[in-house]
Scaffold this active site. Structure first.
Site, PDB file in Angstrom:
ATOM      1  N   ALA A  13      -9.952 -22.148  13.395  1.00 59.33           N
ATOM      2  CA  ALA A  13     -10.153 -20.842  14.032  1.00 59.33           C
ATOM      3  C   ALA A  13     -11.514 -20.679  14.698  1.00 59.33           C
ATOM      4  CB  ALA A  13      -9.960 -19.745  12.997  1.00 59.33           C
ATOM      5  N   LYS A  19     -10.365 -18.611  20.429  1.00 53.64           N
ATOM      6  CA  LYS A  19     -11.096 -17.579  21.157  1.00 53.64           C
ATOM      7  C   LYS A  19     -10.504 -17.350  22.547  1.00 53.64           C
ATOM      8  CE  LYS A  19     -15.131 -18.879  22.734  1.00 53.64           C
ATOM      9  NZ  LYS A  19     -16.480 -19.406  22.740  1.00 53.64           N
ATOM     10  N   LYS A 150      -0.453 -29.419  21.090  1.00 55.38           N
ATOM     11  CA  LYS A 150      -0.423 -30.693  21.771  1.00 55.38           C
ATOM     12  C   LYS A 150      -1.763 -31.413  21.538  1.00 55.38           C
ATOM     13  CE  LYS A 150      -1.791 -31.010  25.716  1.00 55.38           C
ATOM     14  NZ  LYS A 150      -2.506 -31.165  26.800  1.00 55.38           N
ATOM     15  N   ASP A 179       4.336 -26.438  23.863  1.00 47.62           N
ATOM     16  CA  ASP A 179       4.050 -27.004  25.181  1.00 47.62           C
ATOM     17  C   ASP A 179       3.944 -25.768  26.058  1.00 47.62           C
ATOM     18  OD1 ASP A 179       4.363 -27.800  27.889  1.00 47.62           O
ATOM     19  OD2 ASP A 179       5.105 -29.733  27.191  1.00 47.62           O
ATOM     20  N   HIS A 180       2.719 -25.374  26.376  1.00 43.21           N
ATOM     21  CA  HIS A 180       2.569 -24.030  26.951  1.00 43.21           C
ATOM     22  C   HIS A 180       3.250 -23.896  28.310  1.00 43.21           C
ATOM     23  CE1 HIS A 180      -0.917 -25.608  29.166  1.00 43.21           C
ATOM     24  NE2 HIS A 180      -0.806 -24.548  29.946  1.00 43.21           N
ATOM     25  N   HIS A 242       3.872 -31.646  29.764  1.00 43.26           N
ATOM     26  CA  HIS A 242       4.134 -30.538  30.689  1.00 43.26           C
ATOM     27  C   HIS A 242       5.051 -30.943  31.860  1.00 43.26           C
ATOM     28  CE1 HIS A 242       1.126 -28.749  28.314  1.00 43.26           C
ATOM     29  NE2 HIS A 242       0.075 -29.020  29.036  1.00 43.26           N
TER      30      HIS A 242
HETATM   31  C1  BG6 Z   1      -3.529 -28.364  29.036  1.00 42.55           C
HETATM   32  C2  BG6 Z   1      -4.333 -29.595  29.313  1.00 42.55           C
HETATM   33  O1  BG6 Z   1      -2.466 -28.654  28.171  1.00 42.55           O
HETATM   34  O2  BG6 Z   1      -3.022 -27.854  30.256  1.00 42.55           O
HETATM   35  C3  BG6 Z   1      -5.459 -29.285  30.280  1.00 42.55           C
HETATM   36  O3  BG6 Z   1      -4.861 -30.103  28.101  1.00 42.55           O
HETATM   37  C4  BG6 Z   1      -4.932 -28.648  31.531  1.00 42.55           C
HETATM   38  O4  BG6 Z   1      -6.197 -30.447  30.605  1.00 42.55           O
HETATM   39  C5  BG6 Z   1      -4.031 -27.469  31.167  1.00 42.55           C
HETATM   40  O5  BG6 Z   1      -6.031 -28.202  32.298  1.00 42.55           O
HETATM   41  C6  BG6 Z   1      -3.352 -26.932  32.411  1.00 42.55           C
HETATM   42  O6  BG6 Z   1      -2.691 -25.748  32.085  1.00 42.55           O
HETATM   43  P1  BG6 Z   1      -2.393 -24.649  33.179  1.00 42.55           P
HETATM   44  O7  BG6 Z   1      -1.565 -23.639  32.466  1.00 42.55           O
HETATM   45  O8  BG6 Z   1      -3.708 -24.124  33.636  1.00 42.55           O
HETATM   46  O9  BG6 Z   1      -1.661 -25.357  34.278  1.00 42.55           O
END
Ligand code: BG6
Length: 498
Positions: A13, A19, A150, A179-180, A242
């Protein structure tokens, strides 16, 4: 699905992710009335903080970086607590168990616990074991879920062994591999766009699609994350997860139902159908690059090897471009050109579907092709281009387009990727999280690239602020094609605005 009252425990955290991403996401969910009625957020890390000092640090960050209402923020902070222990030290977990018991009573949150591993990956196997040793994984008195950041593993073998370790304590359905990209509204829209429109689906196959481009470009360099990135590189950091997830959504078959497993089954089948990369593919269809220092619009940008935390002889790739195939009935023979890199001219993620030309070119070989640009970010939207008669004498076709921009949708405020994913984990909806078999298939696919990276001839340089090594243009040129030139603005193809 219900948003049960719960305790959220964030391991790691004191780090940046908490943050920058997690706390802002929880704050916005709270401010919009989307958090459960009763909840607590317990930060766990080695750094010493009192509850009050931890709250102050997070509040200061939120005030400086987000739009916050101070009164709402003060109420939100009352849900935040901190416990200073080493998450790798099993003997300290009785303190965690006791603290959770106290908070559960104090906030009437029951024993539903969501554990978020925002720690270095080396702890991903350790923490679940420590939790289990203290019965903090036991679901007989409330659900227990584990979100893992990840990278999930470093290659096929490490991902498998991590899976095995976690599965000793937690079932797959308790595990949420984040995986955002899957949390992005525009990525989820791929499903709706493809499967709610009768117009596109009949054309979405090898008979009508010539080729597909997927671009994930970033203008930023490694931004103080050199230490992590140098051991990872573009293949592990962006491509294996991604971009291959996005490709999975573009290429999947219609799911039997809009249910987590039906959707994930179809995405996984795509990943299991990636054509394995041969030695010839690695030599001819793969381009790895690393950025060098350059002056971009008056700003002197460092080369990758000069970035803090990066070895001065580093051979880590900051760019990958690959021509790949999905061996299914739908896609046989259709190339997917996929690229991602840091320090490219602008930040843009998009999918471009290039349709085949008409069977007979009545308006000449140069008549425009039909293109569908699905913009993931920024200027989120969709652009479709087609040919139109050029006004005037004769019959010459010129390219025109129609577009939709998300910003024109007035009624809904888009949740950020982390907001959406955290909310789903609280509700127990795993649709937008990567499943074990999909992660494994992606690692297996990239494994030859990970080995090829070691080859001394594998890496090319590119000046920061350019579209990667020249060799990446050759990938398409050889096939009589070129990358679309994407700009910040969806419809603008003339120049790149940063
Ligand atoms: C992250 C990577 O998972 O995704 C980063 O570790 C990258 O290196 C980022 O900059 C990109 O995410 P987004 O949402 O800004 O395209």
């Amino acid at each position: 699905m219900a948003k049960d009252n719960n305790n959220i425990v964030i391991f790691g955290a004191s780090g940046d992710l908490t943050k920058r991403k997690l706390i802002p996401a929880f704050y916005h969910l709270y401010a919009n009335g989307m958090m459960p009625e009763n909840f607590t957020i317990l930060g766990v890390s080695r750094t010493e903080y009192t509850d009050e000092a931890f709250r102050e640090k997070l509040a200061a960050f939120l005030i400086a970086n987000e739009k916050v209402n101070e009164e709402t923020l003060a109420r939100f902070c009352q849900h935040i607590y901190y416990l200073s222990i080493d998450p790798a030290d099993a003997s300290k977990y009785d303190q965690l168990a006791t603290r959770l018991d106290v908070l559960s009573v104090q906030h009437d949150t029951g024993h539903n616990n969501l554990y978020y591993l925002a720690t270095p990956p080396s702890l991903y196997g350790v923490i679940p074991e420590c939790l289990a040793n203290h019965n903090l994984h036991d679901q007989s008195n409330g659900w227990k879920r584990l979100i893992v950041e990840k990278p999930f593993g470093y290659d096929t073998a490490t991902a498998e062994s991590l899976d095995k370790k976690i599965h000793d304590q937690f079932d797959e359905h308790q595990l949420y591999r984040i995986d955002h990209y899957l949390g992005k509204e525009t990525v989820q829209n791929l499903l709706v766009f493809r499967f709610s429109n009768g117009m596109f689906e009949p054309l979405w196959n090898r008979n009508f699609i010539d080729y597909v481009e997927i671009t994930g470009a970033e203008f930023l360099g490694v931004e103080g994350r050199g230490g992590y990135y140098d051991g990872s590189g573009a293949v592990r950091d962006m491509f294996q997860n991604h971009l291959l997830q996005v490709l999975g959504m573009v290429a999947m078959e219609p799911p039997a139902a809009i249910r987590s497993d039906s959707i994930r089954d179809e995405v996984t089948k795509v990943m299991q159908s990636f054509r394995p990369l041969s030695e010839a593919d690695l030599r001819n269809n793969l381009v790895l690059g690393q950025y060098t220092g350059s002056n971009v619009r008056g700003e002197q940008l460092l080369g990758y090897r000069e970035e803090p935390g990066v070895a001065d002889d580093s051979r880590t790739e900051t760019y990958i471009g690959l021509k790949m195939f999905v061996d299914t009935w739908r896609w046989n023979g259709v190339p997917f050109y996929v690229r991602t890199g840091k320090r490219l001219p602008t930040r843009v993620t998009e999918v471009v579907i290039h349709f085949k030309k008409t069977p007979h070119p009545v308006f000449g070989a140069n008549a425009p092709e039909n293109k569908l640009v699905i913009r993931i970010q920024p200027d989120e939207g969709i652009l479709m281009s087609f040919g139109l008669k050029k006004p005037g004498a004769g019959f010459e076709a010129k390219e025109v387009s129609m577009e939709f921009h998300y910003q024109d949708l007035k009624e809904s405020q888009l949740l950020t990727a982390y907001e959406r994913l955290l909310l789903d984990a609280i509700k127990g909806d795993s649709t937008l999280f990567a499943r074990s078999d999909a992660v494994k298939a992606c690692w297996e696919f990239v494994e030859p690239i990970l080995q090829y990276k070691e080859d001394p001839d594998a890496l090319f340089g590119y000046a920061a602020g350019t579209w990667g090594p020249e060799q990446a243009d050759e990938l398409l040129k050889r096939d009589g094609r070129e990358w679309r030139y994407p700009c910040k603005n969806l419809t603008n193809t003339e120049y790149c605005e940063l």
